[in-house]
Write an enzyme that holds these catalytic residues in place. Structure first.
Site, PDB file in Angstrom:
ATOM      1  N   GLY A 174       1.499  14.432  -2.845  1.00  0.00           N
ATOM      2  CA  GLY A 174       2.129  13.199  -3.314  1.00  0.00           C
ATOM      3  C   GLY A 174       1.528  11.991  -2.630  1.00  0.00           C
ATOM      4  N   GLY A 175       2.411  11.088  -2.177  1.00  0.00           N
ATOM      5  CA  GLY A 175       1.967   9.845  -1.551  1.00  0.00           C
ATOM      6  C   GLY A 175       1.159  10.082  -0.298  1.00  0.00           C
ATOM      7  N   GLY A 409     -36.273   2.269 -10.596  1.00  0.00           N
ATOM      8  CA  GLY A 409     -35.098   1.662  -9.971  1.00  0.00           C
ATOM      9  C   GLY A 409     -34.827   2.258  -8.615  1.00  0.00           C
ATOM     10  CB  ALA A 410     -35.157   5.678  -7.296  1.00  0.00           C
TER      11      ALA A 410
HETATM   12  C1  HXC Z   1      12.041  16.592   2.159  1.00  0.00           C
HETATM   13  C2  HXC Z   1      10.775  18.483   2.340  1.00  0.00           C
HETATM   14  C3  HXC Z   1       9.758  17.905   1.551  1.00  0.00           C
HETATM   15  C4  HXC Z   1       9.961  16.575   1.073  1.00  0.00           C
HETATM   16  C5  HXC Z   1       9.131  19.875   2.114  1.00  0.00           C
HETATM   17  N1  HXC Z   1      10.347  19.713   2.655  1.00  0.00           N
HETATM   18  N2  HXC Z   1       8.747  18.795   1.420  1.00  0.00           N
HETATM   19  N3  HXC Z   1      11.897  17.834   2.637  1.00  0.00           N
HETATM   20  N4  HXC Z   1      11.110  15.958   1.407  1.00  0.00           N
HETATM   21  N5  HXC Z   1       9.039  15.963   0.342  1.00  0.00           N
HETATM   22  C6  HXC Z   1      11.088  20.631   3.470  1.00  0.00           C
HETATM   23  C7  HXC Z   1      11.604  21.805   2.681  1.00  0.00           C
HETATM   24  O1  HXC Z   1      12.858  21.500   2.093  1.00  0.00           O
HETATM   25  C8  HXC Z   1      11.758  22.853   3.786  1.00  0.00           C
HETATM   26  O2  HXC Z   1      12.944  22.575   4.502  1.00  0.00           O
HETATM   27  C9  HXC Z   1      10.610  22.559   4.691  1.00  0.00           C
HETATM   28  O3  HXC Z   1      10.221  21.191   4.412  1.00  0.00           O
HETATM   29  C10 HXC Z   1       9.397  23.422   4.430  1.00  0.00           C
HETATM   30  O4  HXC Z   1       9.122  23.372   3.046  1.00  0.00           O
HETATM   31  P1  HXC Z   1       8.802  24.709   2.216  1.00  0.00           P
HETATM   32  O5  HXC Z   1       8.811  24.338   0.805  1.00  0.00           O
HETATM   33  O6  HXC Z   1       9.710  25.792   2.656  1.00  0.00           O
HETATM   34  O7  HXC Z   1       7.341  25.037   2.740  1.00  0.00           O
HETATM   35  P2  HXC Z   1       6.111  25.626   1.942  1.00  0.00           P
HETATM   36  O8  HXC Z   1       6.548  26.805   1.123  1.00  0.00           O
HETATM   37  O9  HXC Z   1       5.048  25.838   2.975  1.00  0.00           O
HETATM   38  O10 HXC Z   1       5.652  24.501   0.944  1.00  0.00           O
HETATM   39  C11 HXC Z   1       5.181  23.264   1.417  1.00  0.00           C
HETATM   40  C12 HXC Z   1       5.027  22.248   0.262  1.00  0.00           C
HETATM   41  C13 HXC Z   1       6.365  22.198  -0.536  1.00  0.00           C
HETATM   42  C14 HXC Z   1       3.881  22.714  -0.650  1.00  0.00           C
HETATM   43  C15 HXC Z   1       4.658  20.920   0.858  1.00  0.00           C
HETATM   44  O11 HXC Z   1       7.435  22.011   0.392  1.00  0.00           O
HETATM   45  C16 HXC Z   1       6.383  21.092  -1.523  1.00  0.00           C
HETATM   46  O12 HXC Z   1       5.843  21.268  -2.609  1.00  0.00           O
HETATM   47  N6  HXC Z   1       7.015  19.971  -1.171  1.00  0.00           N
HETATM   48  C17 HXC Z   1       7.116  18.841  -2.073  1.00  0.00           C
HETATM   49  C18 HXC Z   1       5.730  18.233  -2.246  1.00  0.00           C
HETATM   50  C19 HXC Z   1       5.774  17.019  -3.161  1.00  0.00           C
HETATM   51  O13 HXC Z   1       5.825  17.151  -4.388  1.00  0.00           O
HETATM   52  N7  HXC Z   1       5.816  15.840  -2.561  1.00  0.00           N
HETATM   53  C20 HXC Z   1       5.849  14.679  -3.319  1.00  0.00           C
HETATM   54  C21 HXC Z   1       7.028  13.889  -2.910  1.00  0.00           C
HETATM   55  S1  HXC Z   1       7.001  12.410  -3.884  1.00  0.00           S
HETATM   56  P3  HXC Z   1      13.785  23.710   5.232  1.00  0.00           P
HETATM   57  O14 HXC Z   1      14.994  22.988   5.712  1.00  0.00           O
HETATM   58  O15 HXC Z   1      14.048  24.747   4.213  1.00  0.00           O
HETATM   59  O16 HXC Z   1      12.909  24.189   6.339  1.00  0.00           O
HETATM   60  C22 HXC Z   1       5.845  11.452  -3.163  1.00  0.00           C
HETATM   61  C23 HXC Z   1       5.592  10.164  -3.918  1.00  0.00           C
HETATM   62  C24 HXC Z   1       4.981   9.136  -3.067  1.00  0.00           C
HETATM   63  O17 HXC Z   1       5.272  11.712  -2.179  1.00  0.00           O
HETATM   64  C25 HXC Z   1       4.064   8.304  -3.932  1.00  0.00           C
HETATM   65  C26 HXC Z   1       3.472   7.175  -3.154  1.00  0.00           C
HETATM   66  C27 HXC Z   1       2.260   6.641  -3.864  1.00  0.00           C
END
Ligand code: HXC
Length: 519
Positions: A174-175, A409-410
């Site tokens: 994501g971000g 050009g190069a």
């Molecule tokens: C809050 C989060 C989180 C998030 C992970 N966790 N991502 N908590 N916000 N974005 C937490 C999970 O709930 C979990 O908590 C712990 O972190 C570990 O995550 P898991 O999923 O168990 O780990 P894993 O299987 O290794 O997977 C990791 C991951 C996955 C691939 C990063 O967590 C994931 O896909 N997260 C979301 C990624 C995403 O789409 N981010 C975009 C957000 S929007 P617990 O309590 O169970 O340990 C964004 C927009 C910004 O970023 C744009 C700006 C330009």
């Protein structure tokens, strides 16, 4: 104050610090270690000179109360920030802790990062981010998006002022990807490092396409295909070591010269092997890196984007102890043609060197821009223009050696005299002309060849006469477009002399808000 009262006060601090150091808990840290990953603090210990880390904002907690988050507060809030030293020089750092809410970015987490960004810019020191994050903290909603925006803004304002380096040591989703995307260099580890805007699950949902994390954003993909990663290390430790090595070539900020490292390698060392490096057959490949290692101090260099657009080579090295950036066409890949990838890769590298006072040495052996519909449809005009622009605007010392082909050009682009090249040299094997002999005779002598009794012989003769006239360095030497034709064995001596001569070079571009490089 009584002894026990003192003890109680210190114990409170110690308990808070221990709580911060525990991050998401011993179990999560152990699970990460079992996967071969270090914790955020272990990573900083590896990166920085021993005992130099000073942590800031260790006790910061998030302020979110949504979804029960008010009961889940971990001091430090998933990122370890502060400053320390690398090779004795101050650097600012942040390391995300995946054990705390997946290293996700809250407003407090973002504020910790922007605080070290601001300090790094104020004192003129590099900033290094160790990224390991699930992106914006979902429970905080739009507030965390604002946090990312604050980081991106500072990345942009610091660009070209202090070196910014990003290591990707876990997920970066994501971000989280755009801050590294703005920084100067991205280092990934071969396994466990991923960068993508949207992960495989979102892609499956939106486009019904199955793709693995590795295919979508693994180190191999970003090193070879997208060019997002500048360096790939076998593991985390290798990535952290690569950052230390990279910094050894860079100044702390744009007002400083890059660090001098004394060398025992004689500046006038002649290398007779260079005389035989370029094959006599003009279309035979050779590896330009064999020339670079023979020219630079102690044969040491650090290649940037080693696996991406391999038809051009960009390296950091030292000459007479001073860091330089070297750009070289690579005849061993695509005959050293300039294509979209090579243009973008080299343009960014030249601009980086220009920002941070690294002289640019260019070794030229290219038949020109790569012909092809893919290239034209892909926008080679605007991408090739980036390289023209980068060389033309660069005011650092620029020394160029035409090793063999410099056609069309190069020839112009590759740091020619016309691009404000300061010293332009050629080996006796240089061929400089508007285009290669085969193509040129087809255009200029087409009628004569077609009407000749023996067209093949006529063509051969035309090629020979064109080659005699242009496929050498003497035509450009006659008009002063190259300053000297040198023996290859003397290249190190001449370049080090040129760089010493240019060390006080002053050159500038016209005042303006900023240029408009063709993006
Ligand atoms: C809050 C989060 C989180 C998030 C992970 N966790 N991502 N908590 N916000 N974005 C937490 C999970 O709930 C979990 O908590 C712990 O972190 C570990 O995550 P898991 O999923 O168990 O780990 P894993 O299987 O290794 O997977 C990791 C991951 C996955 C691939 C990063 O967590 C994931 O896909 N997260 C979301 C990624 C995403 O789409 N981010 C975009 C957000 S929007 P617990 O309590 O169970 O340990 C964004 C927009 C910004 O970023 C744009 C700006 C330009």
């Amino acid at each position: 104050m009584s002894f026990s009262e003192r003890e109680r006060i210190l114990a409170r601090l110690e308990a808070l610090e221990r709580r911060a150091e525990d991050g998401g808990g011993a179990d999560k840290a152990a699970a990460r270690r079992a996967e071969g990953r270090r914790t955020a603090r272990d990573r900083l210990a590896r990166l920085l000179d021993a005992g130099t880390f000073v942590e800031m904002d260790k006790l910061v907690v998030h302020q979110c109360t949504n979804f029960g988050m008010g009961d889940k507060r971990v001091p430090g809030d998933g990122v370890v920030t502060g400053f320390g030293r690398i090779d004795g020089r101050v650097v600012f750092v942040y390391a995300q802790d995946f054990t705390v809410f997946g290293g996700s970015l809250s407003a407090a987490h973002a504020h910790k990062i922007t605080k070290v960004q601001d300090m790094a810019l104020k004192v003129g020191a590099p900033i290094i981010g160790l990224n390991d994050s699930g992106g914006a903290r979902i429970q905080e909603g739009v507030v965390s998006l604002g946090g990312y925006a604050d980081i991106f803004l500072r990345n942009t304002l610091a660009s070209g002022v202090i070196p910014q380096i990003s290591a990707i040591l876990g997920p970066c989703a994501g971000g989280a990807v755009y801050s590294p995307g703005i920084t100067d260099f991205i280092v990934m580890a071969e396994s466990g490092s991923h960068m993508f805007i949207t992960g495989p699950e979102v892609i499956r949902a939106v486009t019904s396409t199955e793709v693995t994390k590795e295919e979508l954003g693994g180190a191999a993909m970003h090193a070879r295909r997208s060019g997002v990663a500048h360096f790939v290390a076998p593991d985390e430790d290798g990535a952290l070591d690569a950052i230390r090595e990279l910094l050894s070539y860079l100044p702390s900020n744009n007002d400083e010269d890059p660090p001098f490292v004394a060398t025992q390698d004689p500046l006038d060392r002649a290398d007779p092997e260079l005389d035989d490096l370029v094959p006599t057959e003009s279309n035979q490949p050779y590896d330009i890196r064999d020339a670079i290692v023979r020219i630079v101090d102690d044969g040491r260099m650090l290649e940037v984007h080693e696996q991406y657009a391999e038809n051009i080579v960009c390296v950091l090295a030292r000459m007479a102890g001073r860091p330089v950036g070297i750009v070289a066409n690579q005849p061993a890949v695509l005959a050293g043609c300039l294509d979209i990838g090579a243009s973008v890769k080299a343009a960014r590298f030249v601009r980086f060197c220009d920002c941070f006072n690294l002289p640019v040495v260019t070794l030229v052996d290219t038949p020109g821009f790569l012909p092809g519909t893919d290239q034209e449809l892909g926008g080679i005009i605007k991408h090739g223009a980036k390289l023209v622009y980068a060389y033309a605007e660069a005011t650092v010392p620029k020394v160029t050696v035409i090793c063999r082909k410099a056609y069309g050009g190069a020839y112009i682009v590759m740091s020619s005299r016309h691009m404000r090249g300061d010293l332009n040299l050629a080996w006796p094997t240089a061929e400089v002309a508007v285009m290669g002999p085969e193509g040129a005779v087809n255009i200029v002598f087409r009628k004569e060849i077609q009407s000749a009794e023996d067209p093949a012989a006529a063509r051969e003769q035309a090629v020979a006469s064109y080659r005699e006239r242009f496929a050498n360095p003497y035509t450009v030497a006659e008009v002063g477009f190259v300053d000297a034709v040198i023996r290859p064995r003397d290249t190190r001596r001449v370049i080090t002399s040129a760089l010493a001569m240019l060390s006080n070079k002053r050159d500038a571009n016209p005042p303006r808000k900023h240029g408009n490089i063709p993006l």
